[in-house]
Design a protein around this motif. Structure first.
Motif, PDB file in Angstrom:
ATOM      1  N   LEU A 240       0.535  -1.110  -0.078  1.00  0.00           N
ATOM      2  CA  LEU A 240      -0.009   0.370   0.015  1.00  0.00           C
ATOM      3  C   LEU A 240       0.839   1.038   0.115  1.00  0.00           C
ATOM      4  CD1 LEU A 240      -3.005  -0.028   0.451  1.00  0.00           C
ATOM      5  CD2 LEU A 240      -3.017   0.459   2.540  1.00  0.00           C
ATOM      6  N   ASP A 241       0.844   1.829  -1.294  1.00  0.00           N
ATOM      7  CA  ASP A 241       1.276   3.014  -0.687  1.00  0.00           C
ATOM      8  C   ASP A 241       1.156   3.979   0.497  1.00  0.00           C
ATOM      9  OD1 ASP A 241      -1.433   4.562  -1.136  1.00  0.00           O
ATOM     10  OD2 ASP A 241      -1.203   5.928  -2.513  1.00  0.00           O
ATOM     11  N   LEU A 242       0.000   4.020   1.341  1.00  0.00           N
ATOM     12  CA  LEU A 242       0.578   4.537   2.694  1.00  0.00           C
ATOM     13  C   LEU A 242       1.815   4.522   3.411  1.00  0.00           C
ATOM     14  CD1 LEU A 242      -3.086   4.056   4.586  1.00  0.00           C
ATOM     15  CD2 LEU A 242      -1.989   6.510   3.439  1.00  0.00           C
ATOM     16  N   PHE A 243       2.022   3.041   3.432  1.00  0.00           N
ATOM     17  CA  PHE A 243       3.890   2.250   3.592  1.00  0.00           C
ATOM     18  C   PHE A 243       4.456   2.063   2.626  1.00  0.00           C
ATOM     19  CE2 PHE A 243      -0.893   0.376   5.821  1.00  0.00           C
ATOM     20  CZ  PHE A 243      -0.470   0.845   7.076  1.00  0.00           C
ATOM     21  N   GLY A 244       4.633   3.217   2.110  1.00  0.00           N
ATOM     22  CA  GLY A 244       5.492   3.316   1.081  1.00  0.00           C
ATOM     23  C   GLY A 244       5.797   2.505  -0.160  1.00  0.00           C
ATOM     24  N   GLY A 245       4.421   1.381  -0.524  1.00  0.00           N
ATOM     25  CA  GLY A 245       4.412   0.852  -1.315  1.00  0.00           C
ATOM     26  C   GLY A 245       3.955   1.275  -2.742  1.00  0.00           C
ATOM     27  N   LYS A 246       3.950   0.363  -3.368  1.00  0.00           N
ATOM     28  CA  LYS A 246       3.811   0.799  -5.037  1.00  0.00           C
ATOM     29  C   LYS A 246       2.637  -0.236  -5.726  1.00  0.00           C
ATOM     30  CE  LYS A 246       9.326   2.475  -5.836  1.00  0.00           C
ATOM     31  NZ  LYS A 246       8.770   4.086  -4.805  1.00  0.00           N
ATOM     32  N   GLY A 247       2.472  -0.794  -4.656  1.00  0.00           N
ATOM     33  CA  GLY A 247       1.536  -1.852  -5.903  1.00  0.00           C
ATOM     34  C   GLY A 247      -0.114  -1.790  -5.681  1.00  0.00           C
TER      35      GLY A 247
END
Length: 259
Positions: A240-247
């Motif tokens: 999740l982008d909230l947690f630095g993810g890009k997916g």
């Protein structure tokens, strides 16, 4: 209909995303995907604003109690809390704003199910406030080639001699409102979900289940809905982008739930 369920994972008092299989009591070898200085309350307030319910605050080890209380206070009745919960402290988290308490290791002392402890939790907070965490790891296949999973306790470090079976799910469902099940083998790796486990849970659990582990894209929400016939909710963490993810974009998950 499958729903996106949010999470707030706490380690050393901070919001983090970690690789589940890297957890240990010593702390050595810990693999952290994400860490932020944003408070747990910031995330809880965001979920509240967007009307995302049923998420979980997980305390991974000691020193997270204050952080968890902050998140619960920010979203009263909107999130569940787990990690170190027992019959003595469960009610204080409900009073602090948790919709449910999540319990795993405490009801399996020495790797055995304690019905006495389980009943004491029900007596303390009520069946409708209790979620059992039956997080697990794959341990092989049965004679017909079907996968087998054993429950993993103690922050997924200890594999116990209790399998995730239809009988296990049916028996334990009598004591709780929901199950939370992390596929510990794939947790935090963003390499795909355990589809077999999702299908098994959809077919065999008599109560709602939230699955966590390996989700890496918005398509995984759609896929989970399809293979579970809408019966299994999905947590997305490290991707999740909230947690630095890009997916996965958090905003897209919110739209998915509203749709």
């Amino acid at each position: 209909m499958t729903k996106f369920r949010p999470c707030i994972d706490l380690h050393d008092g901070k919001v983090k995303q970690i690789v589940g299989s890297s957890l240990s009591d010593s702390g050595t070898g810990l693999k952290t995907n994400f860490e932020t200085d944003r408070s747990p309350a910031w995330f809880a307030e965001l979920y509240k604003k967007d009307g995302i319910t049923g998420g979980h605050v997980i305390m991974l080890g000691k020193g997270n109690e204050t952080a968890a209380m902050q998140a619960l206070a920010a979203y009263p009745g909107g999130m569940q809390v787990g990690g170190g919960i027992n019959a003595e402290n469960a009610s204080q988290y409900i009073k602090a704003g948790a919709s449910h308490v999540i319990v795993t290791s405490w009801i399996f002392p020495d790797g055995k199910l304690s019905l006495e402890r389980l009943q004491s939790l029900v007596d303390s907070v009520g069946k409708n406030r209790l979620v059992l965490d039956l997080s697990c790891k794959r341990t092989g296949v049965d004679p017909q080639g079907n996968p087998l999973w054993n429950i993993a306790t103690n922050r997924w470090q200890t594999l116990i001699d209790i399998q995730i079976t239809k009988a296990t799910l049916t028996d334990l469902a009598a004591y709780c409102d929901e199950f939370l099940i992390h596929a510990a083998d794939v947790e935090g790796k963003q390499q795909g979900m355990d589809d077999d486990l999702i299908r098994f849970l959809a077919e065999n659990s008599p109560i709602p289940v939230t699955y966590a582990g390996g989700a890496k894209s918005l398509e995984d929400l759609v896929h989970c809905n399809e293979i579970s016939n809408g019966k299994i909710d999905l947590t997305i963490g490290s991707a999740l982008d909230l947690f630095g993810g890009k997916g996965v974009k958090y905003d897209d998950c919110v739209k998915f739930n509203k749709a």
